[in-house]
Design a protein around this motif. Structure first.
Motif, PDB file in Angstrom:
ATOM      1  N   SER A 132      -2.717   1.695 -13.118  1.00 46.60           N
ATOM      2  CA  SER A 132      -4.128   2.059 -13.234  1.00 46.60           C
ATOM      3  C   SER A 132      -4.452   2.537 -14.639  1.00 46.60           C
ATOM      4  N   SER A 133      -5.707   2.367 -14.976  1.00 45.51           N
ATOM      5  CA  SER A 133      -6.247   2.888 -16.225  1.00 45.51           C
ATOM      6  C   SER A 133      -7.621   3.453 -15.897  1.00 45.51           C
ATOM      7  N   ILE A 134      -7.656   4.737 -15.585  1.00 49.97           N
ATOM      8  CA  ILE A 134      -8.897   5.399 -15.177  1.00 49.97           C
ATOM      9  C   ILE A 134      -9.379   6.241 -16.354  1.00 49.97           C
ATOM     10  N   ILE A 165      -4.476   5.931  -1.974  1.00 50.33           N
ATOM     11  CA  ILE A 165      -4.192   5.830  -3.410  1.00 50.33           C
ATOM     12  C   ILE A 165      -5.471   6.057  -4.215  1.00 50.33           C
ATOM     13  N   PHE A 166      -6.574   5.477  -3.769  1.00 49.94           N
ATOM     14  CA  PHE A 166      -7.860   5.696  -4.440  1.00 49.94           C
ATOM     15  C   PHE A 166      -8.187   7.190  -4.494  1.00 49.94           C
ATOM     16  N   LYS A 167      -7.963   7.863  -3.387  1.00 56.43           N
ATOM     17  CA  LYS A 167      -8.246   9.297  -3.333  1.00 56.43           C
ATOM     18  C   LYS A 167      -7.380  10.055  -4.327  1.00 56.43           C
ATOM     19  N   ARG A 168      -6.108   9.704  -4.380  1.00 56.26           N
ATOM     20  CA  ARG A 168      -5.183  10.376  -5.304  1.00 56.26           C
ATOM     21  C   ARG A 168      -5.622  10.155  -6.750  1.00 56.26           C
ATOM     22  N   GLU A 169      -6.046   8.926  -7.069  1.00 54.52           N
ATOM     23  CA  GLU A 169      -6.415   8.584  -8.439  1.00 54.52           C
ATOM     24  C   GLU A 169      -7.877   8.915  -8.762  1.00 54.52           C
TER      25      GLU A 169
END
Length: 271
Positions: free
Chosen positions: A17-19, A83-87
């Motif tokens: 990921s690159s957030i 995973i979305f929640k974590r990130e």
């Protein structure tokens, strides 16, 4: 892109990921069956710095191994949500190729108001009405076919059959080569994937896409009945359908420039 892992009861999922901008749109790229995160390398290169990006090696695929084959499409969608929640990914736009598109539809079924957009690339609708009983029967019995097929021929047909471009075929060959010397694992991944797809269809759920959506399909896509499915999907739902001339099942590798343009135009229209 930063590599991370997420541990489940069945095994550990690897994702990248690159957030860079919290709460902004995140392009969540979901590869198809037996492919891995490299399937979207041309998309990740193009959109890097423009949007947040996420991609995974699906459960049991490539680096997401070892993994127990006792999960279904709904488990995959739930793990993706976690995973979305974590990130801290709050505005995901799922871009799913083939099996990745089915995961996206399952995600939309479970979390109908938590998707900012959905792009299907050479995938098909999950609703039961689109498939025949024989197709369901066949999907559940594919593992022995992949296990007994001569590996060299499988590698050739598997790479040539999904792409028309040299780049697309070479990339698929590289992704399949992860399983050189372990055809049993490859057969398990493929067989299990088709089986849980059939089971999701048999649930006869709505799988309605309530967010903005776009269908993309290669005009030379000969994987199953993908062309026929997309025509019917578009006709029934009026979701826009874009054809990619000369492209096969992995149209994002056969014509990455056009696919990137289509995704970018779609994103501009929903912002």
């Amino acid at each position: 892109m930063k590599e991370n892992t997420y541990r489940t009861s069945c095994g550990t999922i690897h994702y990248w990921s690159s957030i860079t901008t919290p709460n902004a749109i995140t392009l969540a790229f979901l590869p198809g069956l037996t492919a891995d995160h490299r399937l979207f390398e041309r998309q990740m290169e193009y959109f890097d710095g423009k949007y947040n990006i996420f991609v995974w090696d699906a459960p049991a695929h490539a680096s997401s191994w070892p993994f127990k084959f006792n999960f279904d499409l709904f488990d995959k969608a739930k793990w993706l949500k976690e995973i979305f929640k974590r990130e801290k990914i709050t505005n995901p736009v799922i871009v799913g190729q083939s099996m990745g598109g089915y995961v996206g539809q399952t995600y939309a079924q479970l979390y109908p108001d938590q998707l900012s957009g959905f792009v299907s690339i050479d995938s098909a609708p999950l609703q039961r009405k689109y498939v025949t009983g024989f197709e369901i029967w066949l999907l559940k019995r594919m593992e022995p076919v992949y296990y007994h097929y001569p590996w060299k021929l499988l590698l050739k047909s598997g790479s040539n059959g999904v792409a028309t471009s040299h780049y697309g075929r070479d990339l698929m060959r590289k992704m399949m080569s992860v399983y050189d010397g372990d055809q049993k694992r490859y057969a398990q991944i493929a067989g299990h994937g088709y089986r849980i797809l059939a089971e999701a269809m048999e649930k006869n759920l709505q799988y309605e896409i309530k967010c903005p959506a776009l269908l993309i399909c290669g005009m030379q896509d000969h994987a199953g009945s993908c062309i026929r499915y997309n025509k019917a999907w578009h006709q029934d739902t009026q979701i826009p359908l874009k054809w990619v001339e000369g492209a096969g099942h992995n149209s994002n590798t056969d014509n990455p420039e056009l696919i990137n343009d289509l995704i970018e135009s779609f994103l501009k229209n929903i912002q």
